[in-house]
Every structure is written in structure tokens, then in C-alpha cells.
Scaffold this active site. Structure first.
Site, PDB file in Angstrom:
ATOM      1  CG  ASP A 161      -1.347   4.136  -7.631  1.00 50.81           C
ATOM      2  OD1 ASP A 161      -1.026   3.901  -8.807  1.00 50.81           O
ATOM      3  OD2 ASP A 161      -1.567   3.222  -6.798  1.00 50.81           O
TER       4      ASP A 161
ATOM      5  CB  CYS B 165       3.445  16.941   8.354  1.00 47.39           C
ATOM      6  SG  CYS B 165       4.368  15.782   9.379  1.00 47.39           S
TER       7      CYS B 165
ATOM      8  CB  CYS C 220       7.725  17.275  11.282  1.00 47.42           C
ATOM      9  SG  CYS C 220       8.076  15.753  10.361  1.00 47.42           S
TER      10      CYS C 220
ATOM     11  CB  CYS D  58       8.537  17.706   7.387  1.00 42.12           C
ATOM     12  SG  CYS D  58       6.855  17.164   7.009  1.00 42.12           S
TER      13      CYS D  58
ATOM     14  N   GLY E  17      -9.878  -2.804 -10.989  1.00 46.85           N
ATOM     15  CA  GLY E  17     -10.091  -4.028 -10.235  1.00 46.85           C
ATOM     16  C   GLY E  17      -9.262  -5.189 -10.746  1.00 46.85           C
ATOM     17  N   GLY E  18      -8.774  -5.069 -11.983  1.00 47.69           N
ATOM     18  CA  GLY E  18      -8.062  -6.194 -12.591  1.00 47.69           C
ATOM     19  C   GLY E  18      -6.827  -6.610 -11.812  1.00 47.69           C
ATOM     20  CG  PHE E  19      -2.674  -5.024  -9.761  1.00 46.89           C
ATOM     21  CD1 PHE E  19      -1.545  -5.379 -10.473  1.00 46.89           C
ATOM     22  CD2 PHE E  19      -2.589  -4.976  -8.374  1.00 46.89           C
ATOM     23  CE1 PHE E  19      -0.356  -5.667  -9.819  1.00 46.89           C
ATOM     24  CE2 PHE E  19      -1.411  -5.267  -7.715  1.00 46.89           C
ATOM     25  CZ  PHE E  19      -0.292  -5.616  -8.441  1.00 46.89           C
TER      26      PHE E  19
ATOM     27  N   GLY F  16       1.480  -3.038 -15.138  1.00 48.75           N
ATOM     28  CA  GLY F  16       2.343  -4.213 -15.134  1.00 48.75           C
ATOM     29  C   GLY F  16       3.775  -3.911 -14.725  1.00 48.75           C
TER      30      GLY F  16
ATOM     31  CG  ASP G  55      -7.834  -0.221  -8.915  1.00 53.27           C
ATOM     32  OD1 ASP G  55      -9.059  -0.328  -8.729  1.00 53.27           O
ATOM     33  OD2 ASP G  55      -7.001  -0.734  -8.152  1.00 53.27           O
TER      34      ASP G  55
ATOM     35  CG  HIS H  72       6.571  12.552   8.063  1.00 57.03           C
ATOM     36  ND1 HIS H  72       7.114  13.810   7.913  1.00 57.03           N
ATOM     37  CD2 HIS H  72       7.453  11.697   7.483  1.00 57.03           C
ATOM     38  CE1 HIS H  72       8.276  13.727   7.294  1.00 57.03           C
ATOM     39  NE2 HIS H  72       8.514  12.457   7.026  1.00 57.03           N
TER      40      HIS H  72
ATOM     41  CD  GLN I 243      -0.502  -4.472 -18.355  1.00 60.36           C
ATOM     42  OE1 GLN I 243       0.645  -4.906 -18.214  1.00 60.36           O
ATOM     43  NE2 GLN I 243      -1.263  -4.103 -17.314  1.00 60.36           N
TER      44      GLN I 243
ATOM     45  CG  ASP J 158      -4.800  -3.572 -16.819  1.00 65.68           C
ATOM     46  OD1 ASP J 158      -5.585  -3.750 -15.848  1.00 65.68           O
ATOM     47  OD2 ASP J 158      -3.659  -3.126 -16.660  1.00 65.68           O
TER      48      ASP J 158
END
Lengths: 396, 396
Positions: free
Chosen positions: B277, B317, B320, B315, B105-107, B227, B103, B346, B200, B157
Site C-alpha cells: 500500500d 484509463c 489517457c 494506458c 493506527g499505531g503508525f 517500519g 492498519d 491514472h 519490526q 505495533d
């Protein structure tokens, strides 16, 4: 070393221990259990609460460990021995494929529990978790370890503080001997399972000798040295080892409880010890300390911030293979869980590599030169960045 | 899905994105980067500080993840972008073999830093770690991400809080557009590397439309929706998606930042989103929350104390496959690191399985029925034990 699990024939009762080589006092052996082989000298990672902290059991096995230790005191309080029995035993519960050794809980009652009281019957104490009152007797300690389905059960003993008056060390040693007999009586022998007695007697060679003789008379699958790594130091411990080990049977494994630093392992193997456990590699891994061939390192140190070199270039663990010191430094500074994971992985690998190297040196009849080279190397550094206690305090 | 890394021909500049199938608005695509393929729709685990918390990168890859996200704000402050550049870039530093998206860094400046001030030039702020003053401008945000050797760079942004007055949303959107143009000018195109613009405009469809049109005019390798996941809720977010996505080019990936819960992923894929994400699976894994096909579970709950069943029987993994819920409950109660490790493993596997199932459903032209079945299943439970925020707050 390529023995298939369960390959050797197990006795109908107890454990099978084969001495493969001797080199001076150092021994190369193989312990066959119901749950797999343990090549000795062996180091057992500590899995206090049914987990070797910050490691999956698959990762523990990848370090070369063949047996792990569990703490009866912690497990009886949480999640409870009954519950672990219902869930299939400690090995199934924590998904550890190899054998497990459990301590008796006695040592941790002394160091962790509240309002403890030792009587002939056993130890009463209050849980440090919820204050509930418990009795740990020789019979219940064995019973709990039976519930855990421990491959190797340890007798209940009383471990006195160091330094202790000789009369106190003698009283505790005698009590531990009587408890040893009661544990032997309570233990249900099974093929591939074993019960170990614990030699006590403080730092007094005569008491240690009497304790060893008493235990041998009762008869155990293995013999542990307890009450050490409590602050007595390497020199005094070595004296106790020298005074005790010759009185233990040749054909049974010897286990030095709660030891230790790398140099302690080498010096104890030189004195005929076969098995070890210690929280040092795991606890150090969670406090930014690494054991390496170049000596101990504290990864928090700013000198590693731009160091792209592997932690230990001669180590094949993931921490050394896949990352630089700068990254490990970053993880430690940022308090990232992966820092604990990778440093623990490395430290356990370092310990297992050391044991493997000792086994090979003994087998090849060159242990004396191995020992000299180790003692001359930075890895032997006794006063180091990674200091911390080598005691067998609880893994918290 | 068996594409060999780097197989597809990369354009001389930028990323290659192939649309393999459409099913309603849902898209099945393949993004080719300099560092490997990303099958879309894709979920990117968050690796804030150069580590997906409590996971080795090998484990992250085993969950099925093909790309991870790093946080510029965290990395520029510690260990520093310059340092990571000297150490070979973020992927080498953290030993992640696939592509990384960072990203801008703005957020996080908005949510974490002290004394932040937005001007036309950029954002000045003080580090939450040591109070040092920093300027993040469109040019420096792109430069830092260049130092990190990010496969996908995000424009700087300004993300306004929700709810925001329309004038404020409009001002920030217009500023973000001007910053987008400056980021485009500062970005150095390389084969297999890309720059994404960020739409945005708050929850106002007209502003979102204007933002999208402005970004498309500048031209980016992909388009993100920023946003959102800031408290507006699923319904409003879906309205914004419906109003925005049609104005984005068909032939570029669309990335909904910071989203979300499983149901959010399904509903957004249905609206044409390709990439996501969110800290939810990792953060939940460290707070005893598991996402399962039977719905979310809080492993701290006492009802799991004796439950030998696997966490999610469907699952594959390690959590599990190798353990029962009782063991996971025990680890959580005992605050063992392995509890965070296994639950994170998991949760990430659950998320990746969900993305894989969606990709297969789209490819087979049965996404509508997949979506209906998911919404009718316990896994869609919106108000659940595992509640927590689905926002894109920092992973701490």
C-alpha cells in the site's frame, strides 16, 4: 426524448428549434445543433474553465445534461482561445460530446476583471490572473467564441449593476444593441451553430421592450435575457419576464442567463423561458448544500452524522443510490474531494430531473398542476439552509 | 484472474491463500476473503478517511484494485468506529464492494497525534483534530477494526523512527511482539477474515529475524513488514527484505507496508513480497504528478501547455483515453478538482497495470526479464520530477 443526435435536419445556417408543445406560456421544445439535440426547457451546467467543477463529462451527461456552458472570460485568459482552437476546440479539449454555449465574457469582465473601461469600441480590462491588458469588443468576443468552436455564441453586452439609474440602464441597453448588430456582422453562420442576442434594459419594461424589438429586427438564432439574477429578486424578475417574453419570437429559444434556484426555474418556465444556466447546483455541491425533493439540506449539519438514509430517496444518482447522509456528512466534515464530487453529481441530477419533469408536464398539458404542486412542496423553499446567491456570478 | 468472488472455499477461520506460481523469489498468489478475491502481488490504494481521495469506489474498482486500505487512526477519530459499526461497517459506509485492510493506527499515532506516550499497555495520545485523549492498546486496536468490520486486521505495533539506536529498535520490536500476542488473543476469527502480524526490528537483520520467528510462533494469517519506507532507502530496504522474507512461511501472504514507487514494487516483488500500500499514486495525483511508462511527469510543467498527446498512450484509463496533456496541464494550473480526479485515476491505473504485468510475468516464468526491462525503462527513474516521499505517511 429518444431523438438520435443529429437526427433532425439542420438548416444550412443556424439552429433548428421545434416547438413540440405549449401549456399556458410554458413551452416544450427541441433545439437541434451541430453537436446534438437539446430538449427544452433545458438547464445548462456551468463549465467555467472547461470543466464542470468536480465532475467528469461522462458524469455530467449521466445527470441528463445535454449542453454545457463555458465562460469566454476565463477561457480567453487561461488557457487562451488560440490554444483551444489549436487543440480542436472547447468540446474536444474538455471531452464534452454535446453542444456548448459560451457567454461573451462581458458579464465576467464586469464582475472579475480589474480596471475595466467600457467604450463604444468594447471593454478594456486587466486580467485578474496576471494583470495583462485585454480588449473585448463585439468582434473579438465573437472571434474568441469561434476559436472555441462554440455551438452557441453569445453577443457581447453590457450588464449594469442592480439597482441602476434608468439613464444608465438605457445607455447600456442601447450600447448592447449596437454591439448586437456588430456581433451579428462578425458571426460566421454555420449549419447547427447559432448566435444569441441578449435583451437588456434593467428592470424597466419599456427599455426591455425596446431592447427585444431591436434584437428581433437584427435577427438571432435565440434570445437571452441578461442583466437579471443580479439581486432584483424573484418578483421583479418575473415582472421583467412578463414584460419581455411576449416580444420575443415564438419560434426561437429564450434563455434566462444565470438563473437560478429550483423555484426560479419553475416560475420562469411558466413564463415561457426555454433555457437556463446557473452555478448554484455546482457551487452548492462544493459547499455541502444539497437540493432535494424534501427541500435544501446542508450536509455539514450534525443532525446527519448518524443518518443512514439516502440523501434523496427518489433520486437515482450515485450519491443517493450508494451512500447514506452520514457518509456524505463525514466527507464534508473531513473536507474530502469525494464530498464535492457526490454532492455536485446529486445537485446536477436534481436540476436535470426537475427539467425533465417540467418537460413531461408541459407535454402532457398538466404544467399548471405540476407548478402548483411544486410551489406547495418543500423543494420550493425560498429561504433555506442552502440559501446562497442564485446570481450568475463566476464559478470560482 | 477471472475467479468469481467467493468462488474458492474459505476456511472456517481465517483467510485462504493459494500460491499459484513462483518465479525466483517472486510469487503469484490468490488471497480469498469473505469479501472477494485478491490476486497477488497486489497494490492496495489508500482510503484514509473512508475514501480513496478524489475517486469514487466504482472508479477505484475500474483501475483494477481489488482491496483498499483504511486508516484506523483517522477513522476512530472521525467519524468514529462506533458510528461506522452502527452504519454497517467500513465497506458499507464507503460503498466499497471488495475486502478492506485496516492498519492498526499505531503508525499514524506516531506521526500525527500529539502528546503520545508508549507504555506496555498501549499508546496514549491526543487527537490532532480536537485534542481529545485516547488510548490505543492491542485490544482496542483489534476492537476498533472489528467495529469497522475490516476484512484484514493489522496488529498494533510500535514503529521507531529511522535511524534508531539498535537498543531502541530492539525494545520496540520486543514490545510489538508482546502486542502481537495480545492482538491474536483479542481477535475473533471468522471465515474469510484475517489478522496480520507485523515484523519490526529496524534495519538490523538479526532483530528482523527474531521478530519474524516470534510472530510465526504466535501464528497469523499474513505477515507484514513494518517500519520501512521511513527514509532508509531502496538498498537498505532490500537488504532487510532479503534478511526477513526467508523466515516467513511460504503459505502466507507478505505485505510490505507503505511502499512505494513503481521501482520499489518491482524490487520487492522480486524478493517475495505479495502486498503493498502507498499514498504515492493518490497523493501524486493531487499534486500534478503522473506515473507513466515514459517515466514520471509533472503536469504543471509549461512544456505540456500545447501537448495534445495522451498522458500515457499505452494506458486505458479515462485520463489517457479522453484528454490530452494540454488539458490536464490546464486543469492543474487552474486548480480544478477534475485535475486531481483524472491524475489520481491514472496513477492508480498505472499501479494496477504494473501489478497485473508482474502477475502475468511471474505466471509465465519470465519475471527476471520483465524486471530487467522495467529497470532499464524510463518508468524506473528513481530521481524524477515526481520525486516526493515514497514513505507511508498519512494521506492528508
Amino acid at each position: 426524448m429518444s431523438e438520435v443526435r443529429g437526427g433532425p435536419v439542420l438548416p444550412d445556417r443556424g439552429l433548428s428549434f421545434a416547438l413540440l408543445a405549449r401549456d399556458g406560456q410554458a413551452r416544450r421544445g427541441r433545439l437541434a445543433t451541430a453537436h446534438g439535440i437539446v430538449e427544452t426547457p433545458a438547464f445548462m451546467p456551468v463549465g467555467t474553465a472547461a470543466t464542470v467543477k468536480a465532475m467528469t463529462p461522462e458524469a455530467v451527461a449521466q445527470t441528463g445534461a445535454q449542453i454545457v456552458l463555458g465562460n469566454t472570460y476565463h477561457l480567453m485568459l487561461r488557457p487562451g482561445a488560440d490554444r483551444i482552437r489549436r487543440l480542436g476546440g472547447l468540446r474536444k479539449f474538455m471531452n464534452w460530446q454535446g453542444p456548448v454555449l459560451t457567454d461573451s465574457g462581458g458579464f465576467q469582465v464586469m464582475s472579475l476583471a480589474d480596471l475595466r473601461k467600457v467604450t463604444e469600441e468594447g471593454v478594456t480590462f486587466r486580467s485578474h490572473l496576471d494583470g495583462a491588458k485585454h480588449l473585448l469588443s463585439p468582434e473579438s468576443a465573437v472571434g474568441i467564441q469561434h476559436d472555441l468552436d462554440s455551438t452557441i455564441t453569445m453577443q457581447l453586452d453590457e450588464c449594469v449593476a442592480y439597482p441602476a439609474p434608468e439613464a444608465e440602464a438605457e445607455r447600456a441597453m442601447e450600447l448592447s444593441l449596437r454591439w448586437a448588430a456588430r456581433c451579428k456582422a462578425a458571426f460566421r453562420p454555420r449549419a447547427g451553430y447559432g448566435l444569441f442576442g441578449i435583451v437588456q434594459g434593467g428592470v424597466n419594461p419599456t427599455l426591455r421592450h425596446r431592447s427585444a424589438a431591436g434584437l428581433v429586427e437584427i435577427g438571432f438564432d435565440g434570445y437571452a435575457l441578461g442583466g437579471l439574477a443580479v439581486g432584483e429578486g424573484l418578483e421583479l424578475r418575473n415582472l421583467v419576464l412578463d414584460a419581455t417574453v411576449p416580444h420575443l419570437p415564438e419560434d426561437r429559444p429564450r434563455y434566462l442567463m444565470g438563473v437560478g434556484k429550483p423555484v426560479d426555474l419553475v416560475e420562469s418556465v411558466a413564463r415561457g423561458v426555454d433555457m437556463f444556466d446557473c452555478v448554484l447546483p455546482t457551487r452548492s455541491g462544493r459547499t455541502s448544500q444539497a437540493f432535494t425533493r424534501a427541500g435544501p439540506m446542508n450536509l455539514r449539519n450534525a443532525r446527519f452524522a448518524d443518518d443512514a438514509e439516502p440523501l434523496d430517496p427518489d433520486c437515482a444518482c450515485p450519491a443517493c443510490r450508494n451512500y447514506g447522509r452520514a457518509y456524505l456528512h463525514h466527507l464534508v466534515k473531513a473536507k474530502e474531494i469525494l464530498g464535492s464530487m457526490l454532492l455536485t453529481w446529486h445537485n446536477l441530477t436534481y436540476y436535470q430531473d426537475l427539467m425533465r419533469d417540467m418537460r413531461q408536464a408541459i407535454q402532457a398539458g398538466r404544467f399548471a398542476s405540476f407548478r402548483r404542486a411544486f410551489l406547495d412542496s418543500p423543494a420550493a423553499g425560498r429561504e433555506t439552509e442552502a440559501a446562497g446567491s442564485s446570481g450568475d456570478g463566476p464559478e470560482n
